[in-house]
Design an enzyme around this catalytic site. Structure first.
Site, PDB file in Angstrom:
ATOM      1  N   ASP A   1      -8.101-148.788  -4.416  1.00  0.00           N
ATOM      2  CA  ASP A   1      -9.303-148.125  -3.747  1.00  0.00           C
ATOM      3  C   ASP A   1      -9.184-148.446  -2.229  1.00  0.00           C
ATOM      4  O   ASP A   1      -9.045-149.426  -1.893  1.00  0.00           O
ATOM      5  CB  ASP A   1     -10.699-148.482  -4.429  1.00  0.00           C
ATOM      6  CG  ASP A   1     -11.542-147.670  -4.172  1.00  0.00           C
ATOM      7  OD1 ASP A   1     -12.184-146.980  -5.006  1.00  0.00           O
ATOM      8  OD2 ASP A   1     -12.122-147.450  -2.778  1.00  0.00           O
TER       9      ASP A   1
ATOM     10  N   ASN B   1     -17.585-142.905 -13.068  1.00  0.00           N
ATOM     11  CA  ASN B   1     -18.809-142.006 -12.574  1.00  0.00           C
ATOM     12  C   ASN B   1     -18.622-140.564 -12.989  1.00  0.00           C
ATOM     13  O   ASN B   1     -17.486-140.186 -12.479  1.00  0.00           O
ATOM     14  CB  ASN B   1     -19.077-142.411 -11.258  1.00  0.00           C
ATOM     15  CG  ASN B   1     -19.444-143.787 -10.968  1.00  0.00           C
ATOM     16  OD1 ASN B   1     -19.980-144.744 -11.718  1.00  0.00           O
ATOM     17  ND2 ASN B   1     -19.092-144.333  -9.913  1.00  0.00           N
TER      18      ASN B   1
ATOM     19  N   HIS C   1     -11.817-140.030 -12.209  1.00  0.00           N
ATOM     20  CA  HIS C   1     -10.838-141.348 -11.829  1.00  0.00           C
ATOM     21  C   HIS C   1     -11.682-142.651 -12.650  1.00  0.00           C
ATOM     22  O   HIS C   1     -12.976-142.489 -12.638  1.00  0.00           O
ATOM     23  CB  HIS C   1     -10.747-141.597 -10.397  1.00  0.00           C
ATOM     24  CG  HIS C   1     -11.992-141.560 -10.067  1.00  0.00           C
ATOM     25  ND1 HIS C   1     -12.792-140.279  -9.297  1.00  0.00           N
ATOM     26  CD2 HIS C   1     -13.056-142.590  -9.405  1.00  0.00           C
ATOM     27  CE1 HIS C   1     -14.178-140.359  -8.907  1.00  0.00           C
ATOM     28  NE2 HIS C   1     -14.200-141.919  -8.714  1.00  0.00           N
TER      29      HIS C   1
ATOM     30  N   GLN D   1     -20.731-140.545  -8.738  1.00  0.00           N
ATOM     31  CA  GLN D   1     -19.573-139.845  -8.416  1.00  0.00           C
ATOM     32  C   GLN D   1     -19.476-139.304  -7.011  1.00  0.00           C
ATOM     33  O   GLN D   1     -20.446-138.250  -6.692  1.00  0.00           O
ATOM     34  CB  GLN D   1     -19.160-138.917  -9.496  1.00  0.00           C
ATOM     35  CG  GLN D   1     -17.707-138.088  -9.265  1.00  0.00           C
ATOM     36  CD  GLN D   1     -17.347-137.193 -10.457  1.00  0.00           C
ATOM     37  OE1 GLN D   1     -18.011-136.876 -11.305  1.00  0.00           O
ATOM     38  NE2 GLN D   1     -15.821-137.232 -10.493  1.00  0.00           N
TER      39      GLN D   1
ATOM     40  N   HIS E   1     -12.224-146.404 -12.464  1.00  0.00           N
ATOM     41  CA  HIS E   1     -12.255-147.703 -11.583  1.00  0.00           C
ATOM     42  C   HIS E   1     -11.759-148.912 -12.407  1.00  0.00           C
ATOM     43  O   HIS E   1     -12.452-148.987 -13.502  1.00  0.00           O
ATOM     44  CB  HIS E   1     -13.660-148.078 -10.926  1.00  0.00           C
ATOM     45  CG  HIS E   1     -14.027-147.012 -10.018  1.00  0.00           C
ATOM     46  ND1 HIS E   1     -13.927-147.031  -8.658  1.00  0.00           N
ATOM     47  CD2 HIS E   1     -14.628-145.868 -10.203  1.00  0.00           C
ATOM     48  CE1 HIS E   1     -14.643-146.117  -8.068  1.00  0.00           C
ATOM     49  NE2 HIS E   1     -14.981-145.424  -9.147  1.00  0.00           N
TER      50      HIS E   1
HETATM   51  P1  5GP Z   1     -16.684-142.712  -6.989  1.00  0.00           P
HETATM   52  O1  5GP Z   1     -17.828-142.796  -6.358  1.00  0.00           O
HETATM   53  O2  5GP Z   1     -16.376-141.091  -7.139  1.00  0.00           O
HETATM   54  O3  5GP Z   1     -16.845-143.126  -8.602  1.00  0.00           O
HETATM   55  O4  5GP Z   1     -15.456-143.476  -6.431  1.00  0.00           O
HETATM   56  C1  5GP Z   1     -14.496-142.798  -5.447  1.00  0.00           C
HETATM   57  C2  5GP Z   1     -13.797-143.895  -4.846  1.00  0.00           C
HETATM   58  O5  5GP Z   1     -12.590-143.331  -4.465  1.00  0.00           O
HETATM   59  C3  5GP Z   1     -14.742-145.039  -4.147  1.00  0.00           C
HETATM   60  O6  5GP Z   1     -14.464-146.204  -4.446  1.00  0.00           O
HETATM   61  C4  5GP Z   1     -13.991-144.672  -2.908  1.00  0.00           C
HETATM   62  O7  5GP Z   1     -13.594-146.085  -2.005  1.00  0.00           O
HETATM   63  C5  5GP Z   1     -12.416-144.293  -3.194  1.00  0.00           C
HETATM   64  N1  5GP Z   1     -11.617-143.360  -2.289  1.00  0.00           N
HETATM   65  C6  5GP Z   1     -12.205-142.139  -1.549  1.00  0.00           C
HETATM   66  N2  5GP Z   1     -11.352-141.522  -0.830  1.00  0.00           N
HETATM   67  C7  5GP Z   1     -10.149-142.428  -1.043  1.00  0.00           C
HETATM   68  C8  5GP Z   1      -8.947-142.222  -0.397  1.00  0.00           C
HETATM   69  O8  5GP Z   1      -8.487-141.302   0.284  1.00  0.00           O
HETATM   70  N3  5GP Z   1      -7.885-143.032  -0.735  1.00  0.00           N
HETATM   71  C9  5GP Z   1      -8.228-144.102  -1.681  1.00  0.00           C
HETATM   72  N4  5GP Z   1      -7.335-144.972  -1.942  1.00  0.00           N
HETATM   73  N5  5GP Z   1      -9.412-144.258  -2.327  1.00  0.00           N
HETATM   74  C10 5GP Z   1     -10.321-143.363  -1.814  1.00  0.00           C
END
Ligand code: 5GP
Ligand code: ZN
Length: 138
Positions: A32, A88, A101, A95, A103
C-alpha cells in the site's frame, strides 16, 4: 474484464508501477502506498470487480488462499505479532478505490493502528429472526 479508468486495473496489468510482492495470471500483491503499518499489503484480482458484491466465489477462494501465503511471508519478514485482514465495500464502508482489494495489515503491540468498532447490544430472539431472514437469501 478491465475497466479503463480504474487505477487498480492499471496496477494489476503493470501499467502503473507498484512495489509488487507477488503476481500470477489472476492476482497481484503489492505494498500500500500509504500504509497503516510497515508491510501493509493489498491483494487484488487482475480482473475488475468493484467489490465483494461483484466478486465471483471461485476468484475469492483463490484470493484468500493466496492471502494465507502472503500473510505468513509478511510475518516472517516484518516480525509482526499479529495481522488484521480488512476489506472495505462501498464508500459508506470506507472503500476509496472501487476495485476489490484485501488489506493485510501487520500489527504490533502499541502501534496505534485502529481498525476497531464499539460493540453493540443484541437480543437473542431478534438475532435468531435476523439470522433466519438472511438465511433465505443464502
Ligand atoms: P480502501 O480505502 O479503498 O479500502 O483502500 C484503498 C487503499 O489503496 C488505500 O490504503 C490506499 O493507500 C491504497 N492506494 C490507493 N492508490 C494507490 C496506488 O496508486 N498505489 C498503491 N500501492 N496503493 C494505493
Ligand atoms: Zn479495476
Amino acid at each position: 474484464m478491465i475497466k479503463d479508468d480504474c487505477i487498480f486495473c492499471k496496477i494489476g496489468k503493470g501499467e502503473i508501477p507498484s512495489a509488487t510482492i507477488y503476481e500470477n495470471s489472476d492476482f497481484r500483491v503489492f505494498l500500500d502506498v500509504a500504509p497503516a503499518n510497515r508491510g501493509h499489503a493489498l491483494i487484488i484480482p487482475k480482473d475488475h470487480a468493484d467489490n465483494i458484491f461483484q466478486l465471483d466465489g471461485e476468484t475469492a477462494g483463490k484470493l484468500f488462499s493466496l492471502a494465507t501465503v502472503v500473510a505468513r511471508a509478511i510475518k516472517e519478514e516484518t516480525g509482526c505479532e499479529g495481522m488484521n485482514i480488512v476489506q472495505n465495500n462501498g464508500a459508506v464502508a470506507g472503500q476509496t478505490v472501487n476495485h476489490f482489494h484485501l488489506h493485510l495489515i501487520p500489527r504490533n503491540e502499541g502501534d496505534g493502528v485502529n481498525v476497531t468498532w464499539k460493540p453493540g447490544e443484541t437480543e437473542n430472539n431478534a438475532q435468531q429472526e435476523l439470522a433466519k431472514a438472511i438465511r433465505k437469501h443464502v
